[in-house]
Design an enzyme around this catalytic site. Structure first.
Site, PDB file in Angstrom:
ATOM      1  N   ASP A  19       0.543  -0.962  -0.072  1.00 20.54           N
ATOM      2  CA  ASP A  19      -0.104   0.229  -0.100  1.00 20.54           C
ATOM      3  C   ASP A  19       0.935   1.160   0.117  1.00 20.54           C
ATOM      4  O   ASP A  19       2.276   1.231   0.226  1.00 20.54           O
ATOM      5  CB  ASP A  19      -1.144  -0.055   1.228  1.00 20.54           C
ATOM      6  CG  ASP A  19      -0.204   0.091   2.681  1.00 20.54           C
ATOM      7  OD1 ASP A  19       0.780  -1.125   2.515  1.00 20.54           O
ATOM      8  OD2 ASP A  19      -0.570   0.526   3.721  1.00 20.54           O
ATOM      9  N   GLU A  39       0.011  -0.934   5.614  1.00 26.48           N
ATOM     10  CA  GLU A  39       1.129   0.045   6.608  1.00 26.48           C
ATOM     11  C   GLU A  39       0.967   1.086   6.947  1.00 26.48           C
ATOM     12  O   GLU A  39       1.230   1.618   8.592  1.00 26.48           O
ATOM     13  CB  GLU A  39       2.451  -0.326   5.784  1.00 26.48           C
ATOM     14  CG  GLU A  39       3.737  -0.195   6.812  1.00 26.48           C
ATOM     15  CD  GLU A  39       4.264   1.333   7.047  1.00 26.48           C
ATOM     16  OE1 GLU A  39       4.757   1.398   8.233  1.00 26.48           O
ATOM     17  OE2 GLU A  39       4.059   1.837   5.972  1.00 26.48           O
TER      18      GLU A  39
HETATM   19 ZN   LIG Z   1       6.887   2.140   4.317  1.00 25.18          ZN
END
Ligand SMILES: [Zn+2]
Length: 472
Positions: free
Chosen positions: A90, A153
């Protein structure tokens, strides 16, 4: 056995590495909570990037597993224990001001430009090829090697939370999601609010100025660069204005005072910075609080602004609160006041980001905080805590990564400790290992993010040797 030339192995695969890096960078894998489905709980782009990695691995004979559409893994090798490599696909939103399309992955001057180039898709591909090299060389291993691919994340870590609820925790591992050489210690990070207790507020302390509202900052982990107060100054407006102008000058700040709909408004501009080192910024909220605390205020406002100024202005180490602490591994405890809100009707609160050394006794620290702030009429609420993370430098993991880094780069592998939190902290025994080399500018999350192709390849060679040495 003949010594393996890891850089040679990477060079043989150079074109494929660049191609796959560009391909994954062309997927716009930004969290999209407005368009979700059970198959894509974080949005279509994020899911597509996860799928890309799983298919890439499957094609090369890795065992691929999708874990709840939030994370996945690619595995090869045999053994009781598992070596984990923790990556994420992501990315943060692209933002404005790019010189080229942030999802085109253009190559200029030996760099690939795209959102996610350095954080963390480039390194993910580097680590994937590192695994592929070890696999294709048919080297004997004692551990399974598993790349864990997260997809959240940059936001809430729902990926690793879900993953480790259902899948095994690797015996050891690394995350190619920060800096080289090796980050072996990370401070604990606690967010919480201090809320002014309502209590009885006497209306008549002969005050001259009433604070109608006050606001500054939106995030716990940022130093606010703007603060605004709305006042009722009665017949003291000229006085307040004069004092404000002097204050602004004395502290070298930018500020504004004006009348809006009959109310007197004060604004201060400060300098933003990451909350892990508040002294790198100029906290607009603290400066305006300090100024307000010098006025003859109504009781509730007086209590709030004096409390804030007394304990936080010019004190980012918790000295006034009696919680200052430091150790040799991670340095000093720091406090950032990231959010301020106050209204005449309901009183005020502040939102804090506390970063504490790995050897801190947090129970004691929290108790002291509660006691001290209770005495001043405040209550600790919404406490959330991410524990410090530390791997002993004598452990096999660190000794091995050190050796590999030094062999591959010819530079000493200095151990780093940081106030920030890296992805490595979701591993039980894990460190952050690359991909940013010392001296390179940190362009993660910025416009024109890039990865230097030479560094991408060098990182792949380092990861390949690391995987082999850790798993053999
Ligand atoms: Zn990262």
């Amino acid at each position: 056995m003949e010594a393996i030339n890891w850089m040679n192995e990477v060079s043989k695969r150079k074109d494929a590495i660049i191609r796959d890096t560009q391909n994954i960078l062309r997927i716009k894998s930004v969290l999209d909570e407005e368009h979700t489905s059970p198959e894509a709980p974080l949005g279509k782009g994020v899911k597509e990037a996860l799928q890309f990695m799983l298919e890439l691995g499957e094609k090369d004979g890795f065992t691929a597993k999708n874990v709840g559409n939030l994370a996945g893994h690619l595995e090869f090798g045999q053994g009781e224990e598992c070596l984990g490599i923790l990556c994420h696909v992501d990315v943060v939103p692209e933002g404005d001001g790019w010189s080229s399309d942030p999802f085109a992955a253009d190559i200029r001057d030996g760099k690939i430009f795209a959102r996610g180039a350095i954080d963390d898709k480039g390194p993910t591909i580097a680590a994937f090829y590192a695994m592929k090299i070890v696999k294709e060389l048919g080297l004997p291993l004692n551990k399974r090697v598993r790349m864990i691919i997260g997809t959240d994340e940059e936001s809430n870590w729902r990926c690793v939370d879900h993953y480790f609820e259902h899948e095994e925790m690797p015996a050891l591992g690394f995350a190619p999601d920060a800096d080289f050489p090796i980050i072996y210690a990370e401070k604990g990070i606690a967010d919480f609010d201090l809320v002014q207790k309502s209590g009885e507020v006497q209306g008549s302390n002969n005050h001259k100025v009433e604070v109608i509202s006050f606001q500054s900052g939106r995030r716990y982990n940022m130093v606010p660069d703007y603060a605004k107060a709305v006042l009722n100054t009665g017949n003291t407006q000229t006085e307040v204005l004069q004092e404000f102008n002097e204050f602004i000058k004395q502290h070298d700040l930018k500020g504004k005072a004006f009348v809006d709909k009959g109310e007197f408004v004060l604004e201060i501009e400060g300098v933003s910075a990451h909350g892990m080192e508040p002294d790198h910024g100029k906290n607009a909220g603290l400066f305006l609080s300090l100024f307000l605390s010098s006025l003859n205020l109504d009781q509730r406002a007086e209590n709030y602004f004096q409390f804030v100024s007394k304990y936080f202005f010019n004190d980012s180490r918790g000295k006034g609160l009696g919680i200052s602490y430091s150790d040799d591994i991670t340095g000093s405890l720091t406090i950032n006041v990231g959010k301020f809100t106050y209204t005449r009707e309901s009183g005020g609160q502040i939102g804090l980001n506390l970063r504490y050394p790995v050897t801190t006794n947090m129970d004691e620290t929290k108790k002291q905080l509660e006691q001290k702030t209770a005495q001043e009429g405040f209550e600790l609420q919404n406490f959330s805590d991410s524990k410090p993370h530390h791997v002993d430098e004598n452990e096999f993991l660190i000794q091995t990564l050190k050796k590999v880094y030094e062999e591959q780069t010819g530079e000493a592998a200095e151990l780093l400790s940081i106030g920030g939190g890296t992805y490595a902290r979701s591993l039980k025994s894990g460190v952050a290992f690359g991909p940013l080399f010392p001296g390179r500018p940190d362009i993660a999350h910025q416009k024109d993010e890039y990865i230097i192709i030479e560094d991408l390849l060098k990182a792949a060679a380092i990861y390949a040797q690391a995987i082999y040495e850790l798993a053999k």
